[in-house]
Design an enzyme around this catalytic site. Structure first.
Site, short mmCIF file in Angstrom:
data_model
loop_
_atom_site.label_atom_id
_atom_site.label_comp_id
_atom_site.label_asym_id
_atom_site.label_seq_id
_atom_site.Cartn_x
_atom_site.Cartn_y
_atom_site.Cartn_z
N GLU A 190 24.00 54.21 -34.91
CA GLU A 190 22.39 53.32 -33.52
C GLU A 190 21.02 55.15 -33.47
O GLU A 190 21.11 55.85 -34.26
CB GLU A 190 23.59 54.12 -32.48
CG GLU A 190 25.09 53.14 -32.42
CD GLU A 190 25.63 53.12 -31.22
OE1 GLU A 190 25.57 53.46 -30.22
OE2 GLU A 190 27.79 53.01 -31.26
N LYS B 90 17.67 51.09 -34.25
CA LYS B 90 17.60 50.99 -35.03
C LYS B 90 16.82 51.07 -36.61
O LYS B 90 17.56 50.94 -38.11
CB LYS B 90 18.96 51.04 -35.14
CG LYS B 90 20.12 50.41 -34.21
CD LYS B 90 21.32 49.91 -34.32
CE LYS B 90 21.36 49.75 -32.49
NZ LYS B 90 23.12 48.82 -32.74
N ARG C 97 32.94 43.26 -28.82
CA ARG C 97 33.33 44.46 -29.29
C ARG C 97 33.83 45.47 -28.76
O ARG C 97 34.30 45.47 -27.32
CB ARG C 97 31.11 45.32 -29.55
CG ARG C 97 30.57 44.81 -29.85
CD ARG C 97 30.43 44.25 -31.00
NE ARG C 97 30.47 45.91 -31.86
CZ ARG C 97 29.45 46.50 -32.12
NH1 ARG C 97 28.21 45.96 -31.99
NH2 ARG C 97 29.76 47.58 -32.40
#
Ligand SMILES: [Zn+2]
Length: 264
Positions: free
Chosen positions: A3, A53, A251
């Site tokens: 991340e 990212k 997620r």
């Protein structure tokens, strides 16, 4: 999965390549064969950049060799025999190398003009122009759960799964609340907490609960400080109630049902 903090640490590692000239690019994975190697070879590296990212090696003609590490990508500053890609460089008679090691091979490498680097992305989490108001403007009309909006790189670039869970717990916001119900004061708090989580991760060398390594191959220590991520079934560090796990935006999501109540 790297991340913003992990990617920033890799960027700082890549600064070791400043002023080096690319002597040879070895493509060792057919999925990367479309990379125009001849346009990279011979170029001087003038810096390392990051947006969310996305990572980039800045070249002296204005192009950026852009890396997206995705699931398991690491950039290591040596010639690694497991690499999908090796970039060999020279500076003052010394040989340098950066290797893309990426067991699941989802990482991407492209050569792009500076103006196209990260052009489809929202503002970086640390962009000074990003405020709670801006975040609300970008994400606050959505009916999606707030966690899904925080993970959306077109809203804000850099937040992944562990950061979203840690940020929402710190800000005492349920991951399930629809984004359009989040108040301005909460957007401001979410932004502040997200930056705080990223800074804590930076100080600890990033989170190495999966494949992430620093550019010298060493592990980070952020995972030892997680408040909620990966702690489902354990007591909340604030109220001692057991943390619960659910799925948001596909997620795994851990939260405290008391501290992060769904009705604000
Ligand atoms: Zn709690």
């Amino acid at each position: 999965v790297p991340e913003i903090a992990e990617v920033e640490i890799v960027r700082r590692g890549l600064a070791a390549l400043d002023g080096a000239r690319v002597s040879r690019v070895e493509v060792l994975d057919h999925r990367l064969e479309s990379l125009p190697v001849a346009d990279v070879e011979g170029r001087l590296v003038v810096g390392a950049t990051r947006h969310g990212k996305l990572l980039g090696l800045e070249l002296d003609n204005g192009d950026i060799l852009a890396f997206h590490l995705r699931m398991t990508g690491n950039l290591l500053l040596h010639a690694d025999e497991r690499a999908r890609l090796r970039v060999h460089l020279e500076r003052d008679g010394d040989s340098l190398c950066v290797s893309l090691v990426d067991p699941r091979r989802f990482g991407t490498v492209v050569l792009s003009a500076r103006e196209h680097f990260a052009e489809t992305s929202g503002p970086d989490l640390f962009d000074e122009s990003l405020t709670g108001e801006v975040l609300q403007q970008r994400g606050g009309r959505s009916r999606r759960p707030i966690k899904a909006v925080l993970l959306d790189q077109q809203v804000v670039a850099g937040i992944g799964n562990y950061m979203a869970d840690e940020t929402l717990w710190e800000a005492k916001v349920s991951p399930l609340r629809p984004a359009h119900e989040i108040k301005l004061v909460e957007w401001r708090r979410l932004l502040k907490k997200a930056r705080g989580v990223a800074e804590r991760a930076l100080e600890r060398g990033g989170a190495s609960f999966s494949d992430y390594r620093q550019t010298d191959g060493s592990l980070g220590g952020m995972q030892e400080t997680f408040r909620v991520y990966g702690r489902a079934g354990l007591p909340c560090r604030r109220c001692k109630r057991l943390l619960e796990k659910t799925v948001v935006a596909g997620r795994g999501t851990t939260f405290c049902p008391t501290c992060q109540a769904e009705s604000a």
